[in-house]
Design an enzyme around this catalytic site. Structure first.
Site, PDB file in Angstrom:
ATOM      1  N   HIS A  95      13.225   8.160   4.903  1.00 14.88           N
ATOM      2  CA  HIS A  95      14.569   8.740   4.820  1.00 14.88           C
ATOM      3  C   HIS A  95      14.907   8.971   3.354  1.00 14.88           C
ATOM      4  CE1 HIS A  95      15.659   7.044   9.028  1.00 14.88           C
ATOM      5  NE2 HIS A  95      15.242   8.300   9.110  1.00 14.88           N
ATOM      6  N   GLU A  98      17.392   6.948   0.877  1.00 17.43           N
ATOM      7  CA  GLU A  98      17.249   5.503   0.707  1.00 17.43           C
ATOM      8  C   GLU A  98      16.415   5.211  -0.544  1.00 17.43           C
ATOM      9  OE1 GLU A  98      15.884   4.267   4.581  1.00 17.43           O
ATOM     10  OE2 GLU A  98      17.645   5.125   5.549  1.00 17.43           O
ATOM     11  N   HIS A 220      13.279   0.547   4.725  1.00 17.54           N
ATOM     12  CA  HIS A 220      14.474   1.370   4.871  1.00 17.54           C
ATOM     13  C   HIS A 220      15.640   0.689   4.159  1.00 17.54           C
ATOM     14  CE1 HIS A 220      13.328   4.302   8.188  1.00 17.54           C
ATOM     15  NE2 HIS A 220      12.273   3.505   8.144  1.00 17.54           N
ATOM     16  N   GLU A 296      14.844  -3.482   6.566  1.00 19.63           N
ATOM     17  CA  GLU A 296      16.053  -2.774   6.135  1.00 19.63           C
ATOM     18  C   GLU A 296      16.608  -3.523   4.925  1.00 19.63           C
ATOM     19  OE1 GLU A 296      17.925  -0.160   7.166  1.00 19.63           O
ATOM     20  OE2 GLU A 296      16.916   0.488   9.014  1.00 19.63           O
TER      21      GLU A 296
END
Length: 334
Positions: A95, A98, A220, A296
């Site tokens: 992504h 990020e 992420h 994450e």
């Protein structure tokens, strides 16, 4: 949220974004007090392969829509070369917005290649590392210069809209949860079909060719949790209990660095929201890779102050060390 609260949040967010692009922390030789464009990241990888030619080499994991290489670094020291050396693949930056994930991944590379800590050198020598700081280079470049919140690839749909979510485009229960078939959706368009995006299609081919792949780690931001397969349901994979045990040890190692607590480990459907077509689930289901996780990292609306990149870099290094120690203790790398 009231108008005053909204304006306060926006003010903080704008200040953090401004700090991210400040040039004061940029080093001519690359560093971890600033965020760098994809060309600088790739230059760093090439420089490290030249500095440590016996240990590191650049590898190409695929191609992007705009013709960029998906460039990574393979670290495979000669101390334990031979059949059976376990491989670990690290994916970051799928992504685009990020930014902390490519930064922490290059930080980890630097730790593997320069640290004198015997725990880190043992970590380096025990595995065949395939590390990719940005597997969505077009999107990252666009986020860096044009739209800070851009998430997707930069492919063009027939109706003129741009990009698909590369973490909804893999061939595992494609477009069944947490995604959309609308090409103009700003965030979670799953693509026209599984592997419609050249980035995911060519990267999947590379991953499938990695010999003795025992671990796959995706990074992420910024939910601050550790996820295990499968993301689109509450179904548990067959070694779920081991994944939870190893994951808890990984988070314990990370907690010792900055006393930051992560949620999990658990599935995205349990801890976050159901999402199908992700890389982690495909690697687990299609390739049978036993140790598959998505970290994450921390942040605030996908932002993190560049002066504090090292905080998460140290956390990530220790998390990966903890994962390797506990998985080894359970017999995964024999």
């Amino acid at each position: 949220m009231s108008r005053d609260q909204y304006l306060s949040c926006y003010s903080i967010f704008y200040r953090v974004i401004t700090q991210e692009k400040a040039l004061s922390g940029r080093s001519r030789n690359f560093g971890w007090k600033a965020y760098y464009d994809i060309n600088d990241i790739y230059k760093y990888l090439r420089n490290m392969s030249k500095t440590y030619p016996e240990w590191a080499s650049t590898v190409v994991g695929g191609r992007s829509y705009e013709g960029r290489e998906i460039l990574g670094l393979r670290i495979d020291t000669p101390t334990k070369r031979g059949p059976g050396k376990p491989a670990i693949f690290i994916e970051s930056g799928i992504h685009a917005r990020e930014w902390i994930t490519p930064a922490t991944t290059t930080y980890f590379i630097n730790q593997l290649l320069t640290s004198n800590d015997p725990n880190i050198t043992a970590l380096r020598d025990s595995f065949d590392w395939h590390i990719f700081p940005s597997v969505n280079p077009d999107g990252y470049h666009y986020s860096y210069y044009i739209d800070r919140m851009w998430r997707k690839t930069r492919s063009r749909s027939p109706n003129g809209c741009f990009g698909a979510d590369p973490n909804r485009n893999w061939d595992h229960n494609w477009n069944t949860a947490g995604s959309t078939s609308n090409p103009c959706d700003y965030q979670t368009y799953a693509g026209s079909k599984p592997f419609s995006e050249v980035e995911t299609r060519t990267l999947a081919s590379y991953i499938a060719g990695v010999e003795n792949l025992q671990g796959y780690l995706g990074f992420h931001a910024d939910a601050q949790m550790l996820l295990v397969p499968y993301s689109d349901s509450k179904e548990h994979c067959d070694n779920y209990d081991d994944l939870i045990q190893v994951g808890k040890t990984s988070l314990d190692y990370g907690y010792r660095v900055n006393k930051e607590k992560y949620e999990g480990p658990g599935t995205a459907a349990e801890l976050l929201y159901p999402a199908s077509g992700g890389s982690m689930d495909w690697v687990r289901q299609a390739l049978g890779t036993p140790l598959v996780y998505t970290y994450e990292l921390r942040g605030y609306y996908f932002s993190w102050p560049p002066s504090r990149i090292y905080e998460q870099g140290d956390e990530v290094t220790q998390m990966i060390l903890g994962l390797a120690v506990e998985a080894g203790r359970l017999g995964y790398f024999r």
